[in-house]
Design an enzyme around this catalytic site. Structure first.
Site, PDB file in Angstrom:
ATOM      1  N   ASN A 100       1.079  -0.703  -0.047  1.00  0.00           N
ATOM      2  CA  ASN A 100      -0.206   0.134   0.092  1.00  0.00           C
ATOM      3  C   ASN A 100       1.289   1.556  -0.201  1.00  0.00           C
ATOM      4  O   ASN A 100       1.820   0.596   1.009  1.00  0.00           O
ATOM      5  CB  ASN A 100      -1.053   0.037   1.461  1.00  0.00           C
ATOM      6  N   HIS A 117       5.886  -0.141  -2.535  1.00  0.00           N
ATOM      7  CA  HIS A 117       5.087  -0.071  -3.674  1.00  0.00           C
ATOM      8  C   HIS A 117       5.643   1.568  -3.629  1.00  0.00           C
ATOM      9  O   HIS A 117       4.958   2.722  -4.304  1.00  0.00           O
ATOM     10  CB  HIS A 117       3.573  -0.592  -4.305  1.00  0.00           C
ATOM     11  N   SER A 185      -4.440  -9.971  -3.113  1.00  0.00           N
ATOM     12  CA  SER A 185      -5.159 -10.583  -3.861  1.00  0.00           C
ATOM     13  C   SER A 185      -3.083 -11.627  -4.323  1.00  0.00           C
ATOM     14  O   SER A 185      -3.550 -12.515  -4.910  1.00  0.00           O
ATOM     15  CB  SER A 185      -5.197  -9.586  -5.271  1.00  0.00           C
ATOM     16  N   ALA A 227     -10.540  -8.240   7.472  1.00  0.00           N
ATOM     17  CA  ALA A 227      -8.760  -8.145   8.281  1.00  0.00           C
ATOM     18  C   ALA A 227      -9.164  -7.409   9.350  1.00  0.00           C
ATOM     19  O   ALA A 227      -8.660  -8.292  10.251  1.00  0.00           O
ATOM     20  CB  ALA A 227      -8.114  -7.026   7.606  1.00  0.00           C
TER      21      ALA A 227
HETATM   22  P1  OAD Z   1      -5.997  -6.122  -5.100  1.00  0.00           P
HETATM   23  O1  OAD Z   1      -6.790  -4.513  -5.443  1.00  0.00           O
HETATM   24  O2  OAD Z   1      -5.324  -6.263  -5.912  1.00  0.00           O
HETATM   25  O3  OAD Z   1      -7.047  -7.168  -3.821  1.00  0.00           O
HETATM   26  C1  OAD Z   1      -7.151  -6.667  -2.572  1.00  0.00           C
HETATM   27  C2  OAD Z   1      -7.408  -7.708  -1.966  1.00  0.00           C
HETATM   28  O4  OAD Z   1      -8.120  -7.704  -0.979  1.00  0.00           O
HETATM   29  C3  OAD Z   1      -8.180  -8.739  -2.822  1.00  0.00           C
HETATM   30  O5  OAD Z   1      -7.352 -10.580  -2.836  1.00  0.00           O
HETATM   31  C4  OAD Z   1     -10.497  -8.903  -1.629  1.00  0.00           C
HETATM   32  O6  OAD Z   1     -10.043  -9.674  -1.745  1.00  0.00           O
HETATM   33  C5  OAD Z   1      -8.707  -8.656   0.091  1.00  0.00           C
HETATM   34  N1  OAD Z   1     -10.194  -8.056   0.766  1.00  0.00           N
HETATM   35  C6  OAD Z   1     -11.115  -6.657  -0.094  1.00  0.00           C
HETATM   36  N2  OAD Z   1     -11.329  -6.311   1.063  1.00  0.00           N
HETATM   37  C7  OAD Z   1     -11.413  -7.048   1.851  1.00  0.00           C
HETATM   38  C8  OAD Z   1     -10.975  -6.907   3.697  1.00  0.00           C
HETATM   39  N3  OAD Z   1     -11.858  -5.945   4.211  1.00  0.00           N
HETATM   40  N4  OAD Z   1     -10.616  -7.357   4.585  1.00  0.00           N
HETATM   41  C9  OAD Z   1      -9.785  -8.536   4.018  1.00  0.00           C
HETATM   42  N5  OAD Z   1      -9.260  -8.452   2.409  1.00  0.00           N
HETATM   43  C10 OAD Z   1     -10.099  -8.261   1.786  1.00  0.00           C
HETATM   44  O7  OAD Z   1      -5.005  -5.341  -4.265  1.00  0.00           O
HETATM   45  P2  OAD Z   1      -3.246  -5.958  -3.553  1.00  0.00           P
HETATM   46  O8  OAD Z   1      -3.078  -6.481  -3.825  1.00  0.00           O
HETATM   47  O9  OAD Z   1      -3.112  -4.166  -2.759  1.00  0.00           O
HETATM   48  O10 OAD Z   1       0.239  -1.618  -7.843  1.00  0.00           O
HETATM   49  O11 OAD Z   1      -2.795  -5.200  -5.231  1.00  0.00           O
HETATM   50  C11 OAD Z   1      -1.482  -5.341  -5.407  1.00  0.00           C
HETATM   51  C12 OAD Z   1      -1.086  -3.811  -5.774  1.00  0.00           C
HETATM   52  O12 OAD Z   1      -1.398  -4.179  -7.811  1.00  0.00           O
HETATM   53  C13 OAD Z   1      -0.544  -2.869  -5.416  1.00  0.00           C
HETATM   54  O13 OAD Z   1       0.145  -2.408  -4.882  1.00  0.00           O
HETATM   55  C14 OAD Z   1      -0.597  -1.915  -7.039  1.00  0.00           C
HETATM   56  C15 OAD Z   1      -2.077  -2.249  -7.544  1.00  0.00           C
HETATM   57  O14 OAD Z   1      -1.878  -2.363  -8.875  1.00  0.00           O
HETATM   58  C16 OAD Z   1       0.567  -0.657  -7.564  1.00  0.00           C
HETATM   59  O15 OAD Z   1      -0.204   0.314  -7.595  1.00  0.00           O
HETATM   60  C17 OAD Z   1       2.151  -0.761  -7.959  1.00  0.00           C
END
Ligand code: OAD
Length: 235
Positions: A100, A117, A185, A227
């Site tokens: 984040n 990031h 994700s 979370a």
């Molecule tokens: P994503 O948007 O890809 O994934 C978010 C994850 O959080 C999903 O698996 C959801 O199921 C989960 N989720 C949503 N709400 C939740 C909650 N309340 N409690 C627990 N889990 C929950 O986001 P990231 O995995 O962070 O990079 O994405 C990785 C990177 O992709 C980011 O850092 C960003 C993006 O492109 C850059 O900007 C370079």
């Protein structure tokens, strides 16, 4: 929501690594990147979050980041951020490796944070090679005194990760006795390599997510839930 019976007691561990993603900050009201209502659904990353887009239209890319800075400045750390900061107070080797860019871990009180990031709250001039913190919204000037456009100190799509941050993350995992993924994700590499590295090092791993991910079955323990609720129950 009940924790699965076999869930380990976090109090037994001294060096927990939290690997966090947008799902944690979703509880502070910040949209995640993927899925319904995700940021990349509204703003194509090819036009807003890569060096090529910035080179073509820096004002458009800055407008997008100014909207994010403004929005996030009104958000507060979630219960989940707070639990992680509380754990560090009792277990000072606790480390957060976050994807984040919102700075909410630090605002919750976490000190050992690796920002894989980058951060929305740092600005840099690539021409002069300078990086500095800025919380001014909007920025007074999108250009550096040298004349070049400033850019957010963020790892955009197609940018390499900063070597120093990778080393810090790997070092933390090498020393860890528990690895907990929260709200990611795990589809963005190389960041998503880190849970795999922890698994390979035989560190016990837990995944906390509201839904299954592509990596769920690889974790030793999987906890489905939000979370904040899960982290509060674990601690
Ligand atoms: P994503 O948007 O890809 O994934 C978010 C994850 O959080 C999903 O698996 C959801 O199921 C989960 N989720 C949503 N709400 C939740 C909650 N309340 N409690 C627990 N889990 C929950 O986001 P990231 O995995 O962070 O990079 O994405 C990785 C990177 O992709 C980011 O850092 C960003 C993006 O492109 C850059 O900007 C370079």
């Amino acid at each position: 929501m009940d924790l699965p019976n076999n869930t380990p007691d976090l109090h037994q561990f001294d060096h927990i690594v939290f690997f966090t993603g947008a799902g944690l900050s979703a509880e502070s009201g910040i949209p995640t990147y993927r899925g319904k209502g995700g940021i990349w659904e509204t703003y194509r990353y090819e036009e807003h979050a890569c060096q090529r887009a910035f080179d073509k239209d820096p004002e458009k890319v800055w407008d997008f980041h100014e909207i994010r800075r403004e929005f996030i400045s009104h958000c507060i750390p979630s219960e989940g951020h707070k639990v992680i900061a509380e754990i560090e107070k009792v277990k000072p080797l606790t480390t957060v490796i976050t994807q984040n860019i919102d700075g909410l871990h630090q605002r919750a009180g976490s000190n050992r944070v690796v920002e894989l990031h980058g951060s929305l709250w740092r600005i840099r001039c690539d021409k002069e090679g300078i990086v500095y913190e800025s919380h001014k919204i909007p920025l007074t000037n999108r250009r550096c005194s040298c004349g070049a456009y400033l850019r957010p100190d963020i790892v955009w799509f197609e940018d390499p990760l900063k070597e120093e941050e990778i080393f810090k993350a790997i070092d933390a995992i090498n020393q860890s006795d528990l690895f907990i993924s929260v709200g990611t994700s795990a589809v963005v590499f190389p960041a998503a390599q880190l849970p795999l590295y922890a698994i390979q090092k035989n560190v016990p791993t837990i995944e906390i997510n509201i839904e299954k991910t592509l990596m769920t079955s690889m974790y030793q323990y999987q906890i489905q839930g939000t979370a904040s609720e899960v982290l509060r129950k674990l601690w």
